[in-house]
Design an enzyme around this catalytic site. Structure first.
Site, PDB file in Angstrom:
ATOM      1  N   TYR B 107       0.826  -1.221   0.000  1.00 10.49           N
ATOM      2  CA  TYR B 107       0.000   0.000   0.000  1.00 10.49           C
ATOM      3  C   TYR B 107       0.856   1.265   0.000  1.00 10.49           C
ATOM      4  O   TYR B 107       0.498   2.272  -0.604  1.00 10.49           O
ATOM      5  CB  TYR B 107      -0.965   0.011   1.190  1.00 10.49           C
ATOM      6  CG  TYR B 107      -2.143  -0.911   0.979  1.00 10.49           C
ATOM      7  CD1 TYR B 107      -2.904  -0.816  -0.183  1.00 10.49           C
ATOM      8  CD2 TYR B 107      -2.487  -1.865   1.927  1.00 10.49           C
ATOM      9  CE1 TYR B 107      -3.981  -1.659  -0.400  1.00 10.49           C
ATOM     10  CE2 TYR B 107      -3.569  -2.723   1.727  1.00 10.49           C
ATOM     11  CZ  TYR B 107      -4.314  -2.613   0.555  1.00 10.49           C
ATOM     12  OH  TYR B 107      -5.364  -3.436   0.338  1.00 10.49           O
ATOM     13  N   GLU B 203      -1.989 -30.809   9.788  1.00  7.72           N
ATOM     14  CA  GLU B 203      -2.421 -29.863   8.755  1.00  7.72           C
ATOM     15  C   GLU B 203      -3.727 -29.165   9.099  1.00  7.72           C
ATOM     16  O   GLU B 203      -3.819 -27.940   9.046  1.00  7.72           O
ATOM     17  CB  GLU B 203      -2.571 -30.581   7.396  1.00  7.72           C
ATOM     18  CG  GLU B 203      -3.120 -29.650   6.316  1.00  7.72           C
ATOM     19  CD  GLU B 203      -3.342 -30.330   4.966  1.00  7.72           C
ATOM     20  OE1 GLU B 203      -3.021 -31.522   4.825  1.00  7.72           O
ATOM     21  OE2 GLU B 203      -3.836 -29.650   4.050  1.00  7.72           O
ATOM     22  N   ASP B 255      -3.441 -34.402   5.142  1.00  7.11           N
ATOM     23  CA  ASP B 255      -4.346 -35.126   4.256  1.00  7.11           C
ATOM     24  C   ASP B 255      -3.530 -35.938   3.268  1.00  7.11           C
ATOM     25  O   ASP B 255      -2.317 -35.707   3.110  1.00  7.11           O
ATOM     26  CB  ASP B 255      -5.226 -34.132   3.464  1.00  7.11           C
ATOM     27  CG  ASP B 255      -6.326 -33.517   4.328  1.00  7.11           C
ATOM     28  OD1 ASP B 255      -6.660 -34.120   5.380  1.00  7.11           O
ATOM     29  OD2 ASP B 255      -6.838 -32.438   3.949  1.00  7.11           O
TER      30      ASP B 255
END
Ligand SMILES: Nc1ncnc2c1ncn2[C@@H]1O[C@H](COP(=O)(O)OP(=O)(O)O)[C@@H](O)[C@H]1O
Ligand SMILES: [Mg+2]
Lengths: 655, 372
Positions: B107, B203, B255
């Site tokens: 910004y 996770e 996973d």
């Protein structure tokens, strides 16, 4: 009841009505075939016939044409009556000849001569006289003068259509301030327009292909338009040539035979082009005739056999000496003068032949400038330097353009039609016999030999265009990059200096390196020139230090650098486009008006233009050979605007 | 143009030294321009073709290939202008001892006209460039990321240096259900004491909560770390320190899909975009628990069909040097053959305790992490 009488005339009745139809009477009834169909066209035809004659006469006399054309509304209320005035500085016409030239159809100096000229049949101007007389009843007025020390003669005449003779109403000596020339005045019914197929369009086209002519035009509103000369060279006057057997028809042969007293062999060799003893024998053999036979004894059947054997025997094509193409240089100048363009490519093809007649095809393409982007390209058609304004759709010159696939060359096209884009095409056919589709001479017939040559010429300019467009794209990219670099680098220098609290470094050397430019840098009392490009650079450098001015001719290989002992503060480089030169800190552009030349303009120089021959104010200057054979092959196309080459030809030759 | 030679002395704690390193880049540009050379900086190429295994540290680092940010092109010139603008900003930030986030930097560039970044990706990448060029981590020149650190729960006591003074925290006794949140500046933490035998990095939040609820950390003397998907630098740094300083095995539980293998790889070997930080962030000793493709078969796990992107990702991993081991080649190939993937929570098929009672003990045993 005598049924036969009721049914119709007897042979005797018919015989009473049968009589000779004079040519003049015939044309009176069929004037559309001579280009007098609509009022608009009729007016244009009168201008055209008179201007063609003036150009022909001037060229034949070796004079640079200076032609004045005026169209004036005729006095009175009739809005459709005009006075057409065409005046030239030509050789003039011998007084006794004036009635025949202007008052007799099929009378002229061109018909019996085999060489390229605008006029041909000897009906042009007399048909205009006839048209004037038919539509307004007013006689033609001719003023002509053949030498400065002789009086002019002024003739008023009409045409006796029955006898195909002039009726001279008035003939007198007159004084005229011109040294020589001819002025024709006709009063005709017509309609005056501007735009397509108008008188001004015709004159503009005329000026393009006749850059050696000055044409001044005063329109009915009193506005003067002037097409100035862009060349002081007359086109080469083509030589006369004998008929080539390949193009000789039965009628012509019979006429040639009529007055010949000699043997067939000599006749063939002496009266035809490209026939030597061997060919003469071959022709006679093929016709199963004895070369020793007397030509006077020739029967119709034998003549027929002879014409057939003309077609069978292998002959050299007719010589192109009797042709006068515009030439690449003059086409270039004509277009440069007549249109605004970013790029011009010109091609004069080597000569070819059709049916025993030699011809040369010429094509020029002008791209960009003010030409509209979204419209079909404008095609200017010419035959023997005469603009063709009517029947474009029936003309081989148009067909050839339509048959080329233009997309690969950078012009839009839908199907087999005229391409679209900001371009103008000039297409010229020069021939001792232009194969027109009709007597009105509006359109050229689709002769395969002519179409094939046109195709080659059009593709050549197409390739040039493609090269130009891709080069231009490269230039645009370069310019875009340079703009960015020129914006960013000073900011970078500023920022880098700011962070380090040091003065920002000079960006010029970096810019020169990035853009591959020539860098000029001041270093104490010396001036450095460094070539950061990939090609050698030759240029002329002018520099000033306070009031002292110095100049150098420099040549730098890629990566090379020269140091000059001169504390320059102002510099100017000739021979390189401005954007290829970067000036270092402390150097300003030199602009004291003493620079030998202005900035290089971006006009394409097709490279195969001929350099003009010396000073040429006199009309007696030797006629330059323009446009000729094989030139295209010997000189490669270069894009001068984008190489370092300067624009003007005399500059190009500078060592 | 050879890569800039920046002094190789270790980053000093004082802002002045770091500013000097940054300003060194600008000096290089200045001297190039002064000599009339085209300014340019060479940065290690950050692609998987240019990462190589470092024998000495056991992690994947950048090879010799460099990409040049050169003013030869307008884009390159702009890049250098941006780089210089960022350096100017960082120099100032170090001088006044302030810090800002990656997003704030993006910004701030709004006011830089030509040097303004079109998106945050570009400013993030430029910061990574700078890290490589001056061999500092962005935290050292006071650029933080927004991402919050990992949650951690287990038998570990630490002391954190905060702006409000040092705080002593026990990561099991002093925290709520979701554990202690690691600060971005992981090096502000000091490990005091612990009773752990292992660290399990998980996770998904669902599985982390499950293990906490089932008391896995208690039963197994484990420190549980929630990775929150692709782990932040802080999380990776923490895992490396737990492994290096406390000698604890790091076990990664994710996973069973290609994206999760990348999570493991970035913990164990470092990431492709951040290979310049591998030696600081990667834990080469970390082990992969699962879900393994072979688990899908062995445990008959509920599974989903691989998507096209999944297959693309698996194929890419076959050419990724970090997965160039027989184990990974076999497992990835198996998954492509199966055409299926399974989530951690699919173990719930056999009941909520199955993961803690059966799956994890079996897998940990197999990895030699559980000696019962
Ligand atoms: N302006 C002129 N100056 C000199 N001679 C002219 C001029 N106009 C016409 N003539 C002569 O008159 C002849 C007849 O002209 P014209 O009827 O137009 O026939 P063409 O041009 O077809 O020969 C020309 O061949 C030429 O010899
Ligand atoms: Mg004529």
């Amino acid at each position: 009841m005598d049924s036969s009488a009721a049914r119709g005339a007897t042979a005797q009745d018919l015989a009473r009505k049968q009589r000779e139809i004079s040519v003049a009477e015939f044309f009176e009834k069929n004037r559309q075939i001579l280009g007098f169909d609509s009022p608009q066209r009729s007016l244009a035809t009168c201008v055209k016939e008179a201007v063609d004659n003036s150009l022909d006469a001037c060229e034949e006399a070796g004079l640079l044409p200076d032609i004045y054309v005026e169209i004036r509304r005729a006095p009175g209320d009739a809005a459709n009556l005009f006075r057409v005035i065409v005046e030239d500085n030509g050789p003039g016409i011998v007084a006794e000849q004036v009635p025949r030239v202007f008052g007799k159809l099929l009378y002229g100096s061109h018909f019996h001569v085999i060489r390229q000229s605008r006029g041909q049949q000897g009906i042009g101007i007399s048909a205009c006289v006839l048209y004037a007389q038919l539509t307004t009843g007013r006689p033609a007025l001719v003023l002509t003068k053949t030498a400065p020390d002789r009086p002019a003669s002024r003739v008023e005449l009409t045409l006796d259509t029955r006898r195909n003779e002039a009726r001279v109403l008035r003939r007198e000596e007159a004084s005229w301030d011109r040294p020589r020339g001819t002025r024709v005045e006709l009063e005709v019914r017509g309609a005056y327009f501007t735009g397509r197929r108008s008188v001004p369009e015709y004159l503009r086209a005329c000026a393009i292909v006749n850059p050696h002519a000055r044409i001044t035009f005063l329109d009915p509103e009193g506005m003067e338009a002037r097409f100035d000369r862009s060349s002081d060279h007359l086109p080469r006057l083509p030589g006369e040539s004998k008929p080539h057997p390949g193009g000789t028809e039965m009628g012509t042969l019979l006429k040639m035979v009529e007055h010949y007293a000699g043997a067939l062999g000599e006749f063939l060799q002496g009266e035809f082009a490209r026939v030597g003893p061997k060919t003469a024998r071959e022709i006679a053999d093929a016709a199963q005739m004895d070369p020793q036979m007397r030509v006077g004894d020739l029967t119709r059947g034998q003549a027929q056999r002879l014409v057939e054997s003309f077609r069978r025997v292998k002959l050299l094509p007719p010589s192109a000496d009797s042709l006068s193409p515009i030439g690449e240089d003059l086409m270039f100048r004509g277009l440069q003068k007549g249109v605004t363009a970013d790029f011009i490519s010109v091609v004069t093809r080597p000569p070819g032949s059709h049916g025993g007649h030699p011809f040369i095809v010429e094509v020029a393409l002008a791209y960009g400038g003010a030409a509209p982007r979204e419209e079909k390209v404008e095609v200017l058609r010419f035959a023997n330097r005469v603009p063709l304004l009517y029947q474009p759709g029936a003309c081989a010159l148009t067909h050839a353009v339509e048959r080329v696939h233009w997309r690969p060359y950078g012009l839009d096209q839908s199907g087999e039609s005229l391409p679209q884009g900001p371009a103008l095409l000039l297409v010229h056919l020069a021939s001792t016999h232009v194969p027109f589709v009709s007597e009105s001479k509006d359109a050229v017939a689709d002769i395969p030999e002519v179409l094939a040559e046109l195709d080659l010429a059009l593709k050549q300019v197409g390739r040039d265009l493609k090269g130009f467009l891709s080069k231009r794209k490269g230039i645009e990219k370069r310019r875009e990059k340079e703009d960015l670099i020129q914006r960013i680098l000073p900011k970078l220098a500023e920022k880098v200096g700011g962070v380090l609290q040091r003065p920002p470094p000079d960006t010029a050397p970096v810019v020169a390196r990035i853009m591959g430019n020539l860098l000029l840098q001041r270093d104490g009392a010396r001036l450095h020139a460094a070539n950061h490009g990939e090609a050698p650079r030759r240029f002329h450098l002018a520099a000033r230090s306070h009031q002292v001015r110095k100049e150098w001719d420099l040549s730098l290989e890629p990566g090379a650098r020269r140091t000059l002992d001169f504390p320059a503060d102002h510099v100017h480089v000739e021979g390189l486009p401005a954007e290829m030169v970067t000036l270092g800190r402390g150097l300003a552009p030199l602009d004291d008006g003493k620079s030998p030349r202005g900035p290089v303009t971006r006009v394409h120089n097709p490279g195969r233009r001929e350099a003009p021959a010396g000073p040429t104010s006199s009309s007696l200057a030797p006629l330059p050979r323009t446009g000729a054979t094989g030139k295209r092959e010997t000189s490669p196309t270069t894009l001068a605007a984008f190489s370092a080459e300067p624009e003007k030809p005399e500059e190009a030759t500078r060592p | 143009m050879s890569p800039p030679k920046t002094p190789r002395k270790p980053a000093s704690g004082n802002g002045n030294g770091k500013a000097k390193k940054l300003v060194g880049l600008v000096e290089l540009l200045y001297s190039q321009m002064e000599k009339g050379e085209i300014p340019s900086l060479d940065v290690a190429t950050r692609t998987k073709q240019n990462i190589e295994y470092s024998e000495s540290s056991g992690v994947w680092v950048y090879g010799d290939a460099t990409s040049s940010r050169s003013a030869k092109t307008a884009r390159g010139a702009l890049q250098l202008l941006k780089t210089t603008s960022v350096v100017e900003f960082l120099k100032h930030q170090l001088e006044v001892d302030k810090s800002s986030t990656l997003r704030e930097l993006y910004y701030i560039s709004e006011n830089w006209e030509d040097a303004k970044f079109p998106d945050q990706n570009e400013s993030d990448r430029l910061i990574e460039d700078l890290e490589i060029l001056v061999e500092l981590q962005r935290e050292q020149f006071h650029i933080r990321s927004e991402e919050s650190g990992a949650s951690i729960l287990g038998p570990l006591e630490i002391r954190e240096r905060t702006r409000r003074g040092p705080k002593k925290i026990h990561c099991e006794d002093d925290v709520g259900e979701s554990g202690y949140t690691i600060p971005t500046q992981v090096d502000n933490i000091e490990f005091l004491r612990h009773d752990a035998r292992m660290v399990v990095a998980i996770e998904t939040g669902g599985m982390y909560d499950r293990l906490v609820e089932n008391g896995f950390h208690d039963d197994n003397d484990a420190i549980l770390v929630h990775l929150k998907g692709q782990p932040s630098r802080g999380t990776k740094r923490l895992l490396k320190r737990l492994h290096g300083e406390l000698n604890l095995p790091i076990l990664v539980f994710t996973d069973g899909d290609p994206w999760s293998y990348r999570i493991f790889a970035s913990v164990a070997y470092g990431s492709i975009k951040g290979a310049h930080l591998s030696e600081y962030l990667a834990t080469p000793g970390a082990k992969f628990i699962g879900i393994q493709p072979s688990d899908i078969v062995a445990y008959k796990l509920p599974s989903d069909k691989l998507t096209d992107q999944d297959i693309q990702a698996l194929k890419a991993e076959l050419t990724d040097p970090r997965f160039d081991t027989p184990y990974w080649k076999k497992e990835i190939q198996l998954q492509m053959d199966l055409g299926r993937k399974s989530e951690q929570q699919s173990l719930a098929k056999y009941g909520l305790d199955y993961v803690t009672d059966t799956y994890l003990p079996e897998r940990l045993q197999a990895l030699g992490a559980l000696k019962k």
